[in-house]
Design an enzyme around this catalytic site. Sequence first.
Site, PDB file in Angstrom:
ATOM      1  N   SER A 127     -80.380  18.749  12.464  1.00 14.72           N
ATOM      2  CA  SER A 127     -80.534  19.039  13.898  1.00 14.72           C
ATOM      3  C   SER A 127     -80.590  20.543  14.136  1.00 14.72           C
ATOM      4  CB  SER A 127     -79.335  18.456  14.648  1.00 14.72           C
ATOM      5  OG  SER A 127     -79.281  18.957  15.975  1.00 14.72           O
ATOM      6  N   TYR A 151     -70.059  17.458  15.757  1.00 17.10           N
ATOM      7  CA  TYR A 151     -71.348  16.832  15.407  1.00 17.10           C
ATOM      8  C   TYR A 151     -72.216  17.839  14.658  1.00 17.10           C
ATOM      9  CZ  TYR A 151     -76.226  15.689  15.847  1.00 17.10           C
ATOM     10  OH  TYR A 151     -77.561  15.488  15.564  1.00 17.10           O
ATOM     11  N   LYS A 155     -73.644  18.080  10.483  1.00 18.53           N
ATOM     12  CA  LYS A 155     -75.022  18.266  10.026  1.00 18.53           C
ATOM     13  C   LYS A 155     -75.110  19.465   9.075  1.00 18.53           C
ATOM     14  CE  LYS A 155     -77.045  14.896  12.208  1.00 18.53           C
ATOM     15  NZ  LYS A 155     -77.597  13.754  11.450  1.00 18.53           N
TER      16      LYS A 155
HETATM   17  C1  WQD Z   1     -81.134  18.990  27.476  1.00 21.02           C
HETATM   18  C2  WQD Z   1     -81.047  19.896  28.685  1.00 21.02           C
HETATM   19  C3  WQD Z   1     -78.825  20.145  29.561  1.00 21.02           C
HETATM   20  C4  WQD Z   1     -78.419  15.943  30.840  1.00 21.02           C
HETATM   21  C5  WQD Z   1     -78.565  17.319  22.321  1.00 21.02           C
HETATM   22  C6  WQD Z   1     -77.829  17.584  21.043  1.00 21.02           C
HETATM   23  C7  WQD Z   1     -78.801  17.834  19.931  1.00 21.02           C
HETATM   24  C8  WQD Z   1     -79.801  16.716  19.845  1.00 21.02           C
HETATM   25  C9  WQD Z   1     -80.496  16.502  21.170  1.00 21.02           C
HETATM   26  C10 WQD Z   1     -79.053  15.241  18.117  1.00 21.02           C
HETATM   27  C11 WQD Z   1     -79.845  20.833  28.656  1.00 21.02           C
HETATM   28  C12 WQD Z   1     -79.730  19.438  30.574  1.00 21.02           C
HETATM   29  C13 WQD Z   1     -78.909  17.126  30.307  1.00 21.02           C
HETATM   30  C14 WQD Z   1     -78.159  15.856  32.238  1.00 21.02           C
HETATM   31  C15 WQD Z   1     -78.919  18.121  32.493  1.00 21.02           C
HETATM   32  N1  WQD Z   1     -79.157  15.532  19.432  1.00 21.02           N
HETATM   33  N2  WQD Z   1     -79.151  18.189  31.119  1.00 21.02           N
HETATM   34  N3  WQD Z   1     -78.425  16.964  33.009  1.00 21.02           N
HETATM   35  O1  WQD Z   1     -77.885  19.134  24.687  1.00 21.02           O
HETATM   36  O2  WQD Z   1     -80.220  20.096  24.258  1.00 21.02           O
HETATM   37  O3  WQD Z   1     -79.266  18.478  22.667  1.00 21.02           O
HETATM   38  O4  WQD Z   1     -79.468  16.251  22.149  1.00 21.02           O
HETATM   39  O5  WQD Z   1     -79.498  15.823  17.169  1.00 21.02           O
HETATM   40  O6  WQD Z   1     -78.075  17.931  18.721  1.00 21.02           O
HETATM   41  O7  WQD Z   1     -77.052  18.759  21.220  1.00 21.02           O
HETATM   42  O8  WQD Z   1     -79.957  17.679  24.892  1.00 21.02           O
HETATM   43  O9  WQD Z   1     -80.813  16.146  26.585  1.00 21.02           O
HETATM   44  O10 WQD Z   1     -78.307  16.582  26.494  1.00 21.02           O
HETATM   45  O11 WQD Z   1     -79.852  18.369  27.331  1.00 21.02           O
HETATM   46  O12 WQD Z   1     -79.140  19.116  33.223  1.00 21.02           O
HETATM   47  O13 WQD Z   1     -77.705  14.820  32.793  1.00 21.02           O
HETATM   48  O14 WQD Z   1     -80.895  19.094  29.852  1.00 21.02           O
HETATM   49  O15 WQD Z   1     -77.961  21.067  30.205  1.00 21.02           O
HETATM   50  O16 WQD Z   1     -80.228  22.073  29.234  1.00 21.02           O
HETATM   51  P1  WQD Z   1     -79.281  18.955  24.193  1.00 21.02           P
HETATM   52  P2  WQD Z   1     -79.705  17.103  26.359  1.00 21.02           P
END
Ligand code: WQD
Length: 333
Positions: A127, A151, A155
């Site tokens: 990741s 997490y 990785k």
């Molecule tokens: C994306 C953006 C949030 C939800 C995670 C893991 C990463 C990978 C992918 C496994 C950010 C914003 C999100 C919400 C929001 N997983 N957001 N409201 O955190 O970039 O990555 O998932 O490998 O390891 O860390 O993904 O989709 O949670 O967030 O504003 O209800 O959307 O702040 O900017 P993230 P995400």
Amino acid sequence: MTFMNILVTGGAGFIGSHTCVALMQAGHQVIVADNLSNSKAETIDKIKQITGYDVTFYRVDVTEEETVDDIFAKHSIDGIIHFAGFKAVGESVEKPLAYYYNNIVSTMVLAKVSKKYNVNRFVFSSSATVYGENEVPFVETMELLPTTNPYGETKAISERILTDVSKSNPDFSVSLLRYFNPVGAHESGLIGEAPTGIPNNLMPYVTQVAKRKLDKLRVYGNDYPTVDGTGVRDYIHVMDLAEGHVAALNNLTEGVHIYNLGTGQGTSVLQLVKAFEEVNNIEVPYEIVERRPGDIAKCYADVSKARRELNWIAQRGIAEMCRDAWRFNTFAD
Ligand code: WQD
């Protein structure tokens, strides 16, 4: 190109199931090992429905060495793609031992049994989280910085274990694939991202709001140093990601190879919401709220190495990701 028998751990999951489809459509045979802790057995049937080919499925926990050994003893396995693992960043902070045990022991067991049966192709689902707070765009040669959660550490540690195993046995070829933000679904609408409970990730949350199952999207902060203040991420269509795995497997040579699997493009939360609304002609109400602890402002990839060495590049854009994610969700219920 030789057709191979591939063990796909976590093959009933979101990325695993799409990769099974891509592998089978490329001519490979697939054996899935999945304990269904975050997936459904019906997904295996959907994979068969999409491809028209059979899938061998074992409902097992790949931290159990004897169980894994039985599978290797029964099948002539040519390679492994290891997806099985817990993957919720927030949950990993609450349950570190479960994450360290499950994610690291599974990698060690699979590497150990692979060596016993002389299986020398190992593709690992890593990741972009392992980059920590490096400067974007993230490049494979960067020194990894501590991540903000167990997490991410599982990785990074798994990458190091597989690297050391390969150093001790040069025949053991390893591809470490660092994913950015996988979203979307297969064009059939039969498989996609179906998290249990309230989604942690942005796209499944947006689709639940669009389905009116959740009232509105909470945008975690609009005071980041980005184009519109909201978080910027490198969203990649899950089928592009799946095809990246086939390319990595087909091009695997001795030693350890690290590749970013992303698009190289950053998209903000509000840009993604707008694209989703336009493509699907549906409104997604949202409210700006406080930042989410642990989030970084920007995360996107330098994708030149995968293009150069694997002849792979993401083909699908944000509009297709939003369209396919919505199609799956309208079919799912
Ligand atoms: C994306 C953006 C949030 C939800 C995670 C893991 C990463 C990978 C992918 C496994 C950010 C914003 C999100 C919400 C929001 N997983 N957001 N409201 O955190 O970039 O990555 O998932 O490998 O390891 O860390 O993904 O989709 O949670 O967030 O504003 O209800 O959307 O702040 O900017 P993230 P995400």
